[in-house]
Design a protein around this motif. Structure first.
Motif, PDB file in Angstrom:
ATOM      1  N   MET A  22      31.996  36.769  24.664  1.00 50.87           N
ATOM      2  CA  MET A  22      32.672  37.995  25.338  1.00 50.87           C
ATOM      3  C   MET A  22      32.966  37.868  26.877  1.00 50.87           C
ATOM      4  N   LYS A  23      31.878  37.171  27.276  1.00 48.94           N
ATOM      5  CA  LYS A  23      32.211  37.318  28.930  1.00 48.94           C
ATOM      6  C   LYS A  23      33.286  36.381  29.332  1.00 48.94           C
ATOM      7  N   ILE A  24      33.684  35.438  28.429  1.00 46.74           N
ATOM      8  CA  ILE A  24      34.901  34.540  28.944  1.00 46.74           C
ATOM      9  C   ILE A  24      36.174  35.070  28.321  1.00 46.74           C
ATOM     10  N   ILE A  25      35.930  36.025  27.393  1.00 43.38           N
ATOM     11  CA  ILE A  25      37.334  36.995  27.358  1.00 43.38           C
ATOM     12  C   ILE A  25      37.539  37.921  28.236  1.00 43.38           C
ATOM     13  N   SER A  26      36.599  38.596  28.821  1.00 47.23           N
ATOM     14  CA  SER A  26      36.858  39.550  29.924  1.00 47.23           C
ATOM     15  C   SER A  26      37.056  38.857  31.228  1.00 47.23           C
ATOM     16  N   VAL A  27      36.633  37.783  31.444  1.00 45.34           N
ATOM     17  CA  VAL A  27      37.116  36.995  32.745  1.00 45.34           C
ATOM     18  C   VAL A  27      38.425  36.475  32.458  1.00 45.34           C
TER      19      VAL A  27
ATOM     20  N   PHE B 253      44.053  37.139  34.015  1.00 40.81           N
ATOM     21  CA  PHE B 253      45.423  37.469  33.532  1.00 40.81           C
ATOM     22  C   PHE B 253      46.047  38.633  34.190  1.00 40.81           C
ATOM     23  N   ILE B 254      45.565  39.868  34.422  1.00 42.14           N
ATOM     24  CA  ILE B 254      45.768  40.948  35.105  1.00 42.14           C
ATOM     25  C   ILE B 254      46.061  40.685  36.581  1.00 42.14           C
ATOM     26  N   PHE B 255      45.022  39.986  37.257  1.00 42.32           N
ATOM     27  CA  PHE B 255      45.066  39.713  38.682  1.00 42.32           C
ATOM     28  C   PHE B 255      46.303  38.925  39.002  1.00 42.32           C
ATOM     29  N   GLY B 256      46.649  37.730  37.950  1.00 42.84           N
ATOM     30  CA  GLY B 256      47.923  37.179  38.315  1.00 42.84           C
ATOM     31  C   GLY B 256      49.050  37.795  38.274  1.00 42.84           C
ATOM     32  N   LEU B 257      48.964  38.615  37.109  1.00 41.52           N
ATOM     33  CA  LEU B 257      50.298  39.530  36.836  1.00 41.52           C
ATOM     34  C   LEU B 257      50.546  40.259  37.927  1.00 41.52           C
ATOM     35  N   ALA B 258      49.601  40.804  38.599  1.00 41.51           N
ATOM     36  CA  ALA B 258      49.913  41.864  39.716  1.00 41.51           C
ATOM     37  C   ALA B 258      50.236  40.928  41.100  1.00 41.51           C
ATOM     38  N   ILE B 259      49.776  39.865  41.145  1.00 39.95           N
ATOM     39  CA  ILE B 259      50.420  38.871  42.117  1.00 39.95           C
ATOM     40  C   ILE B 259      51.630  38.459  42.293  1.00 39.95           C
ATOM     41  N   ALA B 260      52.048  38.172  40.842  1.00 42.51           N
ATOM     42  CA  ALA B 260      53.460  37.688  40.592  1.00 42.51           C
ATOM     43  C   ALA B 260      54.524  39.074  40.750  1.00 42.51           C
ATOM     44  N   ALA B 261      53.879  39.994  40.407  1.00 37.56           N
ATOM     45  CA  ALA B 261      54.650  41.361  40.598  1.00 37.56           C
ATOM     46  C   ALA B 261      54.919  41.627  42.145  1.00 37.56           C
ATOM     47  N   LEU B 262      53.725  41.436  42.917  1.00 36.61           N
ATOM     48  CA  LEU B 262      54.060  41.864  44.298  1.00 36.61           C
ATOM     49  C   LEU B 262      54.917  40.818  45.061  1.00 36.61           C
ATOM     50  N   VAL B 263      54.628  39.348  44.496  1.00 40.63           N
ATOM     51  CA  VAL B 263      55.912  38.607  45.361  1.00 40.63           C
ATOM     52  C   VAL B 263      57.014  38.483  44.732  1.00 40.63           C
ATOM     53  N   SER B 264      57.098  39.012  43.635  1.00 41.49           N
ATOM     54  CA  SER B 264      58.591  39.234  43.179  1.00 41.49           C
ATOM     55  C   SER B 264      59.325  40.420  43.918  1.00 41.49           C
ATOM     56  N   PHE B 265      58.640  41.433  44.086  1.00 41.51           N
ATOM     57  CA  PHE B 265      58.961  42.774  44.882  1.00 41.51           C
ATOM     58  C   PHE B 265      59.395  42.217  46.153  1.00 41.51           C
ATOM     59  N   LYS B 266      58.408  41.728  46.891  1.00 44.01           N
ATOM     60  CA  LYS B 266      58.663  41.212  48.186  1.00 44.01           C
ATOM     61  C   LYS B 266      59.953  40.276  48.399  1.00 44.01           C
ATOM     62  N   LEU B 267      60.219  39.428  47.389  1.00 43.76           N
ATOM     63  CA  LEU B 267      61.459  38.574  47.432  1.00 43.76           C
ATOM     64  C   LEU B 267      62.774  39.492  47.214  1.00 43.76           C
ATOM     65  N   LEU B 268      62.556  40.480  46.223  1.00 40.36           N
ATOM     66  CA  LEU B 268      63.673  41.434  46.181  1.00 40.36           C
ATOM     67  C   LEU B 268      63.971  42.246  47.220  1.00 40.36           C
ATOM     68  N   MET B 269      62.909  42.597  47.900  1.00 41.31           N
ATOM     69  CA  MET B 269      63.119  43.655  49.055  1.00 41.31           C
ATOM     70  C   MET B 269      63.565  42.693  50.191  1.00 41.31           C
ATOM     71  N   GLY B 270      63.178  41.687  50.251  1.00 41.46           N
ATOM     72  CA  GLY B 270      63.650  40.655  51.313  1.00 41.46           C
ATOM     73  C   GLY B 270      65.442  40.373  51.215  1.00 41.46           C
TER      74      GLY B 270
END
Length: 111
Positions: free
Chosen positions: A1-6, A11-28
């Motif tokens: 159970m602990k492995i699944i939550s990690v 995954f959510i953290f990676g998705l958030a970072i990818a979204a921030l980087v994409s938004f930064k590139l788009l705004m640039g």
């Protein structure tokens, strides 16, 4: 159970970072387009002041070429839904670009 939550948190953290980087590139990219247009306008004004319509036409043609390409890429994008007015503006820009290209070719051949 602990492995699944990690895994889910990672995954959510990676998705958030990818979204921030994409938004930064788009705004640039958007900012670069605005700065490019401002630079073009300054160049056009200076050329008009100096009485160089041929240079102004070439600069406008170059600007149109760049923005037509951006508009065509936008049309093909999933994120953009051009309306009828957008498509008409693109058609008029292409017509003007072709006209300016002809004028530039004629000016080169007469020199």
């Amino acid at each position: 159970m602990k492995i699944i939550s990690v895994a889910i948190i990672s995954f959510i953290f990676g998705l958030a970072i990818a979204a921030l980087v994409s938004f930064k590139l788009l705004m640039g990219l958007g900012y670069d387009a605005v700065i490019g247009k401002l630079t073009d306008n300054v160049i056009f004004y200076r050329q008009i002041e100096q009485g160089n319509p041929e240079l102004t036409q070439m600069a406008i043609s170059s600007s149109l070429d760049r923005f037509i390409s951006l508009a065509e890429e936008g049309e093909e994008s999933f994120w953009v839904s051009p309306d009828k007015n957008d498509l008409q503006a693109l058609i008029r820009a292409k017509e003007l670009h072709a006209q300016l290209k002809l004028l530039n070719d004629e000016n080169r051949s007469t020199k």
